[in-house]
Scaffold this active site. Structure first.
Site, PDB file in Angstrom:
ATOM      1  N   ILE A  37       0.156  19.796  24.775  1.00 45.13           N
ATOM      2  CA  ILE A  37       0.764  18.738  25.586  1.00 45.13           C
ATOM      3  C   ILE A  37       1.676  19.374  26.678  1.00 45.13           C
ATOM      4  CG2 ILE A  37       2.958  18.378  24.239  1.00 45.13           C
ATOM      5  CD1 ILE A  37       2.356  15.295  24.297  1.00 45.13           C
ATOM      6  N   HIS A 109      -1.355  27.342  13.948  1.00 45.99           N
ATOM      7  CA  HIS A 109      -2.017  27.129  15.061  1.00 45.99           C
ATOM      8  C   HIS A 109      -2.019  28.367  15.894  1.00 45.99           C
ATOM      9  CE1 HIS A 109       2.365  26.015  15.897  1.00 45.99           C
ATOM     10  NE2 HIS A 109       1.840  26.601  17.334  1.00 45.99           N
TER      11      HIS A 109
HETATM   12  P1  5GP Z   1       4.810  26.554  18.613  1.00 51.17           P
HETATM   13  O1  5GP Z   1       5.107  25.985  17.117  1.00 51.17           O
HETATM   14  O2  5GP Z   1       3.725  27.606  18.693  1.00 51.17           O
HETATM   15  O3  5GP Z   1       6.171  27.434  18.926  1.00 51.17           O
HETATM   16  O4  5GP Z   1       4.439  25.496  19.541  1.00 51.17           O
HETATM   17  C1  5GP Z   1       4.000  24.412  19.145  1.00 51.17           C
HETATM   18  C2  5GP Z   1       3.206  23.787  20.389  1.00 51.17           C
HETATM   19  O5  5GP Z   1       2.507  22.363  20.241  1.00 51.17           O
HETATM   20  C3  5GP Z   1       3.863  23.650  21.648  1.00 51.17           C
HETATM   21  O6  5GP Z   1       3.168  24.403  22.639  1.00 51.17           O
HETATM   22  C4  5GP Z   1       3.654  22.342  22.079  1.00 51.17           C
HETATM   23  O7  5GP Z   1       3.797  21.873  23.588  1.00 51.17           O
HETATM   24  C5  5GP Z   1       2.884  21.851  21.200  1.00 51.17           C
HETATM   25  N1  5GP Z   1       2.930  20.247  21.049  1.00 51.17           N
HETATM   26  C6  5GP Z   1       4.066  19.870  20.257  1.00 51.17           C
HETATM   27  N2  5GP Z   1       3.710  18.692  19.853  1.00 51.17           N
HETATM   28  C7  5GP Z   1       2.564  18.419  20.239  1.00 51.17           C
HETATM   29  C8  5GP Z   1       1.636  17.167  20.440  1.00 51.17           C
HETATM   30  O8  5GP Z   1       2.209  16.041  19.850  1.00 51.17           O
HETATM   31  N3  5GP Z   1       0.810  17.238  21.094  1.00 51.17           N
HETATM   32  C9  5GP Z   1       0.072  18.169  21.754  1.00 51.17           C
HETATM   33  N4  5GP Z   1      -1.039  18.041  22.195  1.00 51.17           N
HETATM   34  N5  5GP Z   1       0.764  19.364  21.517  1.00 51.17           N
HETATM   35  C10 5GP Z   1       1.934  19.443  21.026  1.00 51.17           C
END
Ligand code: 5GP
Ligand code: ZN
Length: 121
Positions: A37, A109
């Protein structure tokens, strides 16, 4: 899909369940990929297991084939999403694991980021 692994408080489990919309890149029985997102690169999507695995240390030897499939999907989907092939192209695969690793969403992820530089994160 193993619904017993669903965590109703997890945002990515909600995406898997269709409760939160996403721009889907790939889906099969055990894996979902969708655009981030808040993209950090021209191509930026996430590959997640449908099973709720919070972080790398939550995965067991039983999950190894699943994690392998996620890695194997990365180059194929990256090309489909517009990353450039060959030595001049390519992409980055990243796992943020735990608070010190910058993890914000505790559902394992792979970030896949690509496209022409400059971009950075
Ligand atoms: P991390 O946990 O690897 O730091 O980051 C989580 C990732 O998930 C971030 O890059 C953020 O932009 C993405 N993200 C968080 N919430 C959502 C969502 O509701 N939809 C999408 N498509 N991506 C998300
Ligand atoms: Zn989850």
């Amino acid at each position: 899909m193993n619904h017993s692994s669903h965590d109703p408080s997890c945002i990515f489990c909600k995406i898997i369940a269709g409760e939160i919309p996403c721009q889907k890149v790939f889906e099969d029985e055990e894996i979902l990929a969708f655009n981030d997102i808040n993209p950090a690169a021209p191509v930026h999507f996430l590959i997640i297991p449908k099973k709720h695995i919070p972080m790398l240390e939550s995965a067991t030897a039983h999950d190894a084939p699943l994690l392998g499939r996620m890695m194997e999907l990365a180059p194929r989907l990256a090309l489909q999403q517009g990353s450039r092939p060959g030595k001049e192209g390519g992409f980055r695969v990243l796992v943020n694991n735990g608070a010190d690793g910058g993890q914000e969403v505790y559902h394992l992820h792979l970030h896949v980021m690509g496209g022409p530089r400059p971009w950075k994160k």
